[in-house]
Design a protein around this motif. Structure first.
Motif, mmCIF file in Angstrom:
data_model
loop_
_atom_site.group_PDB
_atom_site.id
_atom_site.type_symbol
_atom_site.label_atom_id
_atom_site.label_comp_id
_atom_site.label_asym_id
_atom_site.label_seq_id
_atom_site.Cartn_x
_atom_site.Cartn_y
_atom_site.Cartn_z
ATOM 1 N N GLN A 69 3.645 -4.700 -10.528
ATOM 2 C CA GLN A 69 2.568 -4.790 -9.546
ATOM 3 C C GLN A 69 2.880 -3.978 -8.291
ATOM 4 N N MET A 70 4.040 -3.375 -8.197
ATOM 5 C CA MET A 70 4.464 -2.734 -6.969
ATOM 6 C C MET A 70 3.871 -1.341 -6.839
ATOM 7 N N PRO A 71 3.628 -0.876 -5.589
ATOM 8 C CA PRO A 71 3.102 0.482 -5.390
ATOM 9 C C PRO A 71 3.969 1.512 -6.101
ATOM 10 N N GLY A 72 3.341 2.503 -6.710
ATOM 11 C CA GLY A 72 4.102 3.535 -7.426
ATOM 12 C C GLY A 72 4.413 3.096 -8.838
ATOM 13 N N MET A 73 5.081 1.955 -9.002
ATOM 14 C CA MET A 73 5.421 1.452 -10.327
ATOM 15 C C MET A 73 4.176 1.053 -11.103
ATOM 16 N N ALA A 74 3.115 0.675 -10.383
ATOM 17 C CA ALA A 74 1.898 0.240 -11.069
ATOM 18 C C ALA A 74 1.068 1.425 -11.557
ATOM 19 N N GLY A 103 7.724 3.594 0.193
ATOM 20 C CA GLY A 103 6.843 2.562 -0.330
ATOM 21 C C GLY A 103 6.171 1.734 0.744
ATOM 22 N N PHE A 104 6.640 1.828 1.997
ATOM 23 C CA PHE A 104 6.064 1.080 3.100
ATOM 24 C C PHE A 104 6.449 1.773 4.399
ATOM 25 N N SER A 105 5.725 1.456 5.468
ATOM 26 C CA SER A 105 6.051 2.012 6.780
ATOM 27 C C SER A 105 6.173 0.943 7.849
ATOM 28 N N THR A 106 5.766 -0.285 7.549
ATOM 29 C CA THR A 106 5.856 -1.385 8.504
ATOM 30 C C THR A 106 6.488 -2.598 7.837
ATOM 31 N N VAL A 107 6.934 -3.543 8.657
ATOM 32 C CA VAL A 107 7.492 -4.786 8.124
ATOM 33 C C VAL A 107 6.441 -5.540 7.326
ATOM 34 N N ASP A 108 5.219 -5.600 7.830
ATOM 35 C CA ASP A 108 4.163 -6.330 7.118
ATOM 36 C C ASP A 108 3.922 -5.739 5.733
ATOM 37 N N GLU A 109 3.924 -4.402 5.621
ATOM 38 C CA GLU A 109 3.730 -3.768 4.320
ATOM 39 C C GLU A 109 4.892 -4.088 3.383
#
Length: 299
Positions: free
Chosen positions: A6-11, A69-75
């Motif tokens: 379900q993760m970005p890129g892997m999906a 895969g992310f740029s912020t803590v929330d992401e």
């Protein structure tokens, strides 16, 4: 493991290559279950060879790499929170630069990556800490999340200079990781237990009392050993179980000099002098004072 799909890129696409115990498998269609079949090591690479997922069965450990895969803590937390874990170590976003600079590094054990920008504990994972009190009193940012999950951040993600990021993170790495002043109880606990349990045991109270002579120093590494002993007796049957550890000082100034570090580990702090026997930690209520960068970021 199925959550990784379900993760970005892997999906978006299947892995380009999957290896089980150093042997390439012909199909990547069912890569999560394929990795779980590994006896020593299972690893999946995506086409750019930067994204990867790895399973180490002997350590019960899953590792994955998601560059950009992310740029912020929330992401980042949106990616991590759905995953099943007890302890999660987040590596450095300046991994190569920190290695090249040969900075001292700290981390957890069981082949987990060195500490980088953060870590998380969930449920029973908190048991690897000397105490949950540890979480709110470190040189880091802490967020208490749903599902009994705690997130610890070691440096501001807005920092772009590797040296500045390391300078902000290093005190937290040493304090959280395996070190003489750290609060993490290593998985291979025998080395800690070797130096624990030296004191007077009261079976009725399941209490170990350690008498501290006038002017003597109780090292933080010794405190960790007795915290490890307490954890060991929570998980392994014993004819002499230790549920409480009390350090009994003969000098009140000595006791107060050790009070905070004992309290952080939920180790009792007593004084026995001409005023009688009394316990100090019950009336000790410190207030967290995080670093300035944490105050700027807020909760």
């Amino acid at each position: 493991m199925a959550h990784l799909k379900q993760m970005p890129g892997m999906a978006r696409q299947l892995p380009a290559e999957v290896f089980i115990d150093n042997e390439r498998v012909p199909s990547a269609d069912s890569w999560p279950s394929t990795l779980l079949s590994a006896r020593r090591d299972g690893i999946a690479f995506w086409p750019d060879r930067q994204q990867q997922a790895e399973y180490l069965p002997k350590s019960d450990l899953v590792m994955f790499s998601l560059p950009e895969g992310f740029s912020t803590v929330d992401e980042a937390l949106a990616i991590l929170e759905p995953l099943p874990f007890e302890i999660c170590a987040l590596g450095s976003i300046f991994f190569d630069e920190w290695i090249t600079a040969d900075y001292p590094r700290w981390g957890f054990d069981r082949s987990m990556i060195d500490l980088g920008w953060g870590c998380l504990f969930r449920g029973a994972g908190h048991e690897r800490l000397a105490s949950r009190r540890w979480l709110d009193f470190g040189p880091w940012r802490v967020l208490h999340l749903p599902n009994d999950t705690t997130f610890v951040q070691f440096h501001d993600l807005a920092i772009t200079d590797p040296a500045e990021a390391y300078e902000q993170a290093k005190a937290g790495h040493e304090r959280m990781g395996i070190s003489p002043t750290g609060g993490y109880i290593a998985w291979h606990i025998d080395g800690l237990l070797r130096y624990a349990g030296q004191g007077i045991y009261t079976p009725e109270e399941k209490l170990l009392q350690v008498v501290v002579d006038f002017g003597a120093e109780v090292k933080q590494s010794e405190m960790l050993c007795n915290a490890a002993l307490r954890l060991h007796h929570r998980t392994a049957p014993s004819s002499t179980p230790v549920e409480r550890v009390a350090y009994v000082f003969v000098d009140e100034p000595d006791a107060r000099a050790h009070l905070h570090e004992l309290w952080l580990r939920e180790l009792e702090c007593w004084v026995a002098d001409d005023k009688g026997l009394r316990r100090l930690d019950l009336d000790y209520h410190p207030v967290p004072d995080p670093p300035e960068w944490v105050k700027r970021l807020g909760a």
